[in-house]
Design a protein around this motif. Structure first.
Motif, PDB file in Angstrom:
ATOM      1  N   LEU A 117      89.907  48.033  55.679  1.00  0.00           N
ATOM      2  CA  LEU A 117      88.596  48.701  55.666  1.00  0.00           C
ATOM      3  C   LEU A 117      88.369  49.560  54.425  1.00  0.00           C
ATOM      4  O   LEU A 117      87.225  49.851  54.074  1.00  0.00           O
ATOM      5  N   SER A 118      89.441  49.986  53.774  1.00  0.00           N
ATOM      6  CA  SER A 118      89.286  50.883  52.617  1.00  0.00           C
ATOM      7  C   SER A 118      90.086  50.434  51.401  1.00  0.00           C
ATOM      8  O   SER A 118      90.229  51.200  50.456  1.00  0.00           O
ATOM      9  N   GLY A 119      90.615  49.224  51.420  1.00  0.00           N
ATOM     10  CA  GLY A 119      91.428  48.741  50.308  1.00  0.00           C
ATOM     11  C   GLY A 119      90.593  48.208  49.159  1.00  0.00           C
ATOM     12  O   GLY A 119      89.360  48.327  49.154  1.00  0.00           O
ATOM     13  N   PRO A 120      91.254  47.628  48.151  1.00  0.00           N
ATOM     14  CA  PRO A 120      90.560  47.158  46.948  1.00  0.00           C
ATOM     15  C   PRO A 120      89.476  46.115  47.220  1.00  0.00           C
ATOM     16  O   PRO A 120      88.396  46.157  46.612  1.00  0.00           O
ATOM     17  N   ILE A 121      89.761  45.183  48.123  1.00  0.00           N
ATOM     18  CA  ILE A 121      88.753  44.129  48.371  1.00  0.00           C
ATOM     19  C   ILE A 121      87.529  44.717  49.070  1.00  0.00           C
ATOM     20  O   ILE A 121      86.387  44.381  48.748  1.00  0.00           O
ATOM     21  N   SER A 122      87.764  45.625  50.016  1.00  0.00           N
ATOM     22  CA  SER A 122      86.616  46.203  50.718  1.00  0.00           C
ATOM     23  C   SER A 122      85.783  47.054  49.756  1.00  0.00           C
ATOM     24  O   SER A 122      84.552  47.081  49.851  1.00  0.00           O
ATOM     25  N   ALA A 123      86.449  47.703  48.781  1.00  0.00           N
ATOM     26  CA  ALA A 123      85.701  48.474  47.777  1.00  0.00           C
ATOM     27  C   ALA A 123      84.842  47.540  46.927  1.00  0.00           C
ATOM     28  O   ALA A 123      83.690  47.849  46.599  1.00  0.00           O
ATOM     29  N   ARG A 124      85.421  46.399  46.603  1.00  0.00           N
ATOM     30  CA  ARG A 124      84.680  45.411  45.807  1.00  0.00           C
ATOM     31  C   ARG A 124      83.495  44.863  46.605  1.00  0.00           C
ATOM     32  O   ARG A 124      82.415  44.648  46.066  1.00  0.00           O
ATOM     33  N   LEU A 125      83.717  44.633  47.874  1.00  0.00           N
ATOM     34  CA  LEU A 125      82.622  44.157  48.732  1.00  0.00           C
ATOM     35  C   LEU A 125      81.510  45.201  48.801  1.00  0.00           C
ATOM     36  O   LEU A 125      80.318  44.862  48.761  1.00  0.00           O
ATOM     37  N   ALA A 126      81.912  46.470  48.904  1.00  0.00           N
ATOM     38  CA  ALA A 126      80.913  47.537  48.964  1.00  0.00           C
ATOM     39  C   ALA A 126      80.102  47.584  47.671  1.00  0.00           C
ATOM     40  O   ALA A 126      78.878  47.733  47.699  1.00  0.00           O
ATOM     41  N   ASP A 127      80.767  47.397  46.547  1.00  0.00           N
ATOM     42  CA  ASP A 127      80.080  47.462  45.244  1.00  0.00           C
ATOM     43  C   ASP A 127      79.189  46.250  44.995  1.00  0.00           C
ATOM     44  O   ASP A 127      78.085  46.370  44.474  1.00  0.00           O
ATOM     45  N   GLN A 128      79.720  45.082  45.339  1.00  0.00           N
ATOM     46  CA  GLN A 128      79.065  43.853  44.888  1.00  0.00           C
ATOM     47  C   GLN A 128      78.261  43.116  45.948  1.00  0.00           C
ATOM     48  O   GLN A 128      77.390  42.325  45.617  1.00  0.00           O
ATOM     49  N   VAL A 129      78.593  43.317  47.202  1.00  0.00           N
ATOM     50  CA  VAL A 129      78.031  42.435  48.228  1.00  0.00           C
ATOM     51  C   VAL A 129      77.200  43.179  49.269  1.00  0.00           C
ATOM     52  O   VAL A 129      76.023  42.873  49.458  1.00  0.00           O
ATOM     53  N   PHE A 130      77.795  44.151  49.921  1.00  0.00           N
ATOM     54  CA  PHE A 130      77.089  44.782  51.028  1.00  0.00           C
ATOM     55  C   PHE A 130      76.037  45.764  50.528  1.00  0.00           C
ATOM     56  O   PHE A 130      76.221  46.415  49.493  1.00  0.00           O
ATOM     57  N   GLN A 131      74.964  45.853  51.300  1.00  0.00           N
ATOM     58  CA  GLN A 131      73.863  46.721  50.899  1.00  0.00           C
ATOM     59  C   GLN A 131      74.255  48.198  51.031  1.00  0.00           C
ATOM     60  O   GLN A 131      75.150  48.550  51.788  1.00  0.00           O
ATOM     61  N   ASP A 132      73.564  49.036  50.309  1.00  0.00           N
ATOM     62  CA  ASP A 132      73.756  50.488  50.352  1.00  0.00           C
ATOM     63  C   ASP A 132      75.126  50.936  49.835  1.00  0.00           C
ATOM     64  O   ASP A 132      75.465  52.111  49.923  1.00  0.00           O
ATOM     65  N   GLY A 133      75.925  49.993  49.316  1.00  0.00           N
ATOM     66  CA  GLY A 133      77.234  50.359  48.768  1.00  0.00           C
ATOM     67  C   GLY A 133      78.225  50.848  49.805  1.00  0.00           C
ATOM     68  O   GLY A 133      79.210  51.503  49.466  1.00  0.00           O
ATOM     69  N   ASP A 134      77.952  50.542  51.065  1.00  0.00           N
ATOM     70  CA  ASP A 134      78.861  51.015  52.113  1.00  0.00           C
ATOM     71  C   ASP A 134      80.092  50.113  52.206  1.00  0.00           C
ATOM     72  O   ASP A 134      79.998  48.894  52.043  1.00  0.00           O
ATOM     73  N   ALA A 135      81.210  50.713  52.505  1.00  0.00           N
ATOM     74  CA  ALA A 135      82.422  49.928  52.735  1.00  0.00           C
ATOM     75  C   ALA A 135      82.241  49.139  54.030  1.00  0.00           C
ATOM     76  O   ALA A 135      81.429  49.512  54.886  1.00  0.00           O
ATOM     77  N   PRO A 136      82.977  48.037  54.201  1.00  0.00           N
ATOM     78  CA  PRO A 136      82.831  47.236  55.427  1.00  0.00           C
ATOM     79  C   PRO A 136      83.054  48.081  56.684  1.00  0.00           C
ATOM     80  O   PRO A 136      83.911  48.964  56.701  1.00  0.00           O
ATOM     81  N   SER A 137      82.270  47.784  57.708  1.00  0.00           N
ATOM     82  CA  SER A 137      82.411  48.518  58.961  1.00  0.00           C
ATOM     83  C   SER A 137      83.375  47.820  59.915  1.00  0.00           C
ATOM     84  O   SER A 137      83.913  48.442  60.824  1.00  0.00           O
ATOM     85  N   GLN A 138      83.565  46.519  59.698  1.00  0.00           N
ATOM     86  CA  GLN A 138      84.469  45.770  60.573  1.00  0.00           C
ATOM     87  C   GLN A 138      85.273  44.777  59.738  1.00  0.00           C
ATOM     88  O   GLN A 138      84.784  44.264  58.734  1.00  0.00           O
ATOM     89  N   ALA A 139      86.483  44.521  60.184  1.00  0.00           N
ATOM     90  CA  ALA A 139      87.305  43.502  59.526  1.00  0.00           C
ATOM     91  C   ALA A 139      88.137  42.781  60.580  1.00  0.00           C
ATOM     92  O   ALA A 139      88.491  43.370  61.605  1.00  0.00           O
ATOM     93  N   VAL A 140      88.387  41.514  60.333  1.00  0.00           N
ATOM     94  CA  VAL A 140      89.240  40.722  61.225  1.00  0.00           C
ATOM     95  C   VAL A 140      90.267  40.010  60.354  1.00  0.00           C
ATOM     96  O   VAL A 140      89.902  39.394  59.350  1.00  0.00           O
ATOM     97  N   ILE A 141      91.527  40.127  60.703  1.00  0.00           N
ATOM     98  CA  ILE A 141      92.587  39.417  59.986  1.00  0.00           C
ATOM     99  C   ILE A 141      93.258  38.492  60.992  1.00  0.00           C
ATOM    100  O   ILE A 141      93.653  38.930  62.070  1.00  0.00           O
ATOM    101  N   PHE A 142      93.355  37.226  60.651  1.00  0.00           N
ATOM    102  CA  PHE A 142      93.941  36.300  61.621  1.00  0.00           C
ATOM    103  C   PHE A 142      94.641  35.139  60.928  1.00  0.00           C
ATOM    104  O   PHE A 142      94.373  34.826  59.777  1.00  0.00           O
ATOM    105  N   ASP A 143      95.556  34.535  61.702  1.00  0.00           N
ATOM    106  CA  ASP A 143      96.170  33.276  61.281  1.00  0.00           C
ATOM    107  C   ASP A 143      96.267  32.419  62.534  1.00  0.00           C
ATOM    108  O   ASP A 143      95.565  32.693  63.512  1.00  0.00           O
ATOM    109  N   THR A 144      97.103  31.410  62.513  1.00  0.00           N
ATOM    110  CA  THR A 144      97.149  30.529  63.683  1.00  0.00           C
ATOM    111  C   THR A 144      97.751  31.211  64.903  1.00  0.00           C
ATOM    112  O   THR A 144      97.535  30.785  66.025  1.00  0.00           O
ATOM    113  N   ALA A 145      98.513  32.277  64.689  1.00  0.00           N
ATOM    114  CA  ALA A 145      99.245  32.887  65.804  1.00  0.00           C
ATOM    115  C   ALA A 145      98.541  34.075  66.439  1.00  0.00           C
ATOM    116  O   ALA A 145      98.596  34.252  67.653  1.00  0.00           O
ATOM    117  N   SER A 146      97.906  34.899  65.654  1.00  0.00           N
ATOM    118  CA  SER A 146      97.363  36.129  66.222  1.00  0.00           C
ATOM    119  C   SER A 146      96.175  36.633  65.417  1.00  0.00           C
ATOM    120  O   SER A 146      95.823  36.066  64.372  1.00  0.00           O
TER     121      SER A 146
END
Lengths: 127, 252
Positions: free
Chosen positions: A55-84
């Protein structure tokens, strides 16, 4: 209702959900957790670290700068693979507070996130 | 619950692929569907159930005298027994833990797995809700994901096109836009370009997927799939979150 009871209530509402943790992203501390099986503090700390990264790492900062409106950091994240899968939600009102949910596949992610957001809003409001 | 068109398509593709392969040997114990026991047998057993739509009585022979019989319809086990067919017990969703334990125990003891498929002699379990594969997976100890049919990243990418706003395949350098959302594809290109400029962790040994959603005013979410060969970026509407996770969680 106590924080722990709210977390228990959330977890038991989703059979595949094994851990629900209420954490502070700024300090990396887990305030409270509800777990299906006994777990260790180290695992909860690692979960919180993962939440900070998601939620606050480098990729989320980049998303806030470049992608999401209002420059807000992501509010939700999901990390998954085949197991969990691990879902993270940031509070709308207290940006450092977050919920972490660990679950098995298949899980109703959207429903779980929606219910988690309700619980998180209540916890943040209760301070 | 009925499967979506993507699951149907994948299942049909798997069935057609299997039909194209040489037929497995059939003996008096039935058709050989697994040459060993354990997880291989369990996977084959679950696949057999997942492919049974019309009512059938499946008799699984695990060797060493182990037999398991179940009536299956619409990919759900409606009745079940470990002995003679007459002793089949009707089951409901609350029996899923017991059924899962029995299937696992049977598979562990099996040395190979044969199946005989017969038309159900009478509609004894008609109307029984039974248990589905997802019901069972919740209770299978270890939840080894070998029980979930895996797909390639290319297949998941193709399936994503039905709900994606834009896809960028950083592994091949190709990107294309779905539903005319070129503006979103520009964001994905920028993310990939910045990624290659640094900040890239070691390539994972297994695919890992991450999704981020923004605030209420954001109309799309971002999926990043990290593969050994590179990254795939997908933008999709948040309402397709479940579909997206279901699609990519099978990539192995």
């Amino acid at each position: 209702m106590a924080v722990r009871d709210r977390l228990d209530d959330l977890r038991s509402g989703f059979p595949g959900c094994s851990i629900v943790a209420f954490a502070d992203l700024s300090t990396g501390m887990v305030f409270a957790a509800s777990t299906r099986e006994k777990t260790t503090q180290e695992k909860l700390d690692a979960l919180c670290a993962k939440a900070r990264s998601a939620l606050s790492g480098p990729i989320s900062a980049r998303l806030a700068d470049q992608v999401f409106q209002d420059g807000d950091a992501p509010s939700q994240a999901v990390i998954f693979d085949t197991a969990s899968m691990v879902c993270f939600l940031r509070s709308d009102t207290a940006a450092n507070e977050a919920l972490c949910l660990v679950c098995d596949h298949p899980a109703p992610v959207a429903a779980m996130m929606a219910r988690g957001a309700e619980v998180l809003a209540t916890l943040s409001a209760e301070g | 619950m009925p499967d979506g068109p993507m699951e149907e398509e994948q299942r049909l593709r798997d069935v057609l692929q299997r039909l194209a392969e040489p037929a497995a040997p059939v003996t008096e114990r039935g058709q050989l569907i697994a040459e060993t026991g354990g997880q291989t047998a369990l996977t084959a057993l679950l696949r057999e159930i997942a492919e049974t739509v019309l009512p059938r009585r499946l008799r699984f022979d695990g060797g060493m005298g182990g037999v398991l019989t179940c009536d299956v319809a619409e990919r759900r086990i409606q009745s079940f027994g470990t002995g003679a067919a007459e002793a089949l017990a009707e089951i409901a969703i609350e029996d899923a833990p017991d059924v899962a334990a029995a299937l696992q125990c049977f598979s562990k003891a099996a040395v190979a797995l044969h199946v005989q498929r017969d038309i159900v002699p009478h509609d004894s379990a008609a109307g029984a809700l039974g248990v589905s594969i997802p019901d069972l997976l919740h209770h299978l100890a270890g939840k080894d994901t070998n029980t979930v049919p895996k797909v390639s990243a290319a297949t998941a990418r193709a399936e994503s096109e039905s709900h994606a706003l834009a896809i960028l395949d950083g592994a091949t350098g190709s990107d294309h836009c779905v539903k005319g959302q070129e503006g979103i594809a520009v964001h994905l290109r920028a993310l990939e370009e910045n990624w290659t400029a640094g900040a890239s962790p070691d390539a994972p040994t297994a695919p890992m997927c991450q999704i981020w959603t923004g605030g209420v005013s954001d109309t799309f979410a971002i999926l990043l799939v990290t593969l050994e060969t590179g990254r795939i970026w997908v933008a999709f509407e948040p309402e397709h979150l479940d579909t997206c996770v279901a699609c990519w969680s099978r990539v192995g």
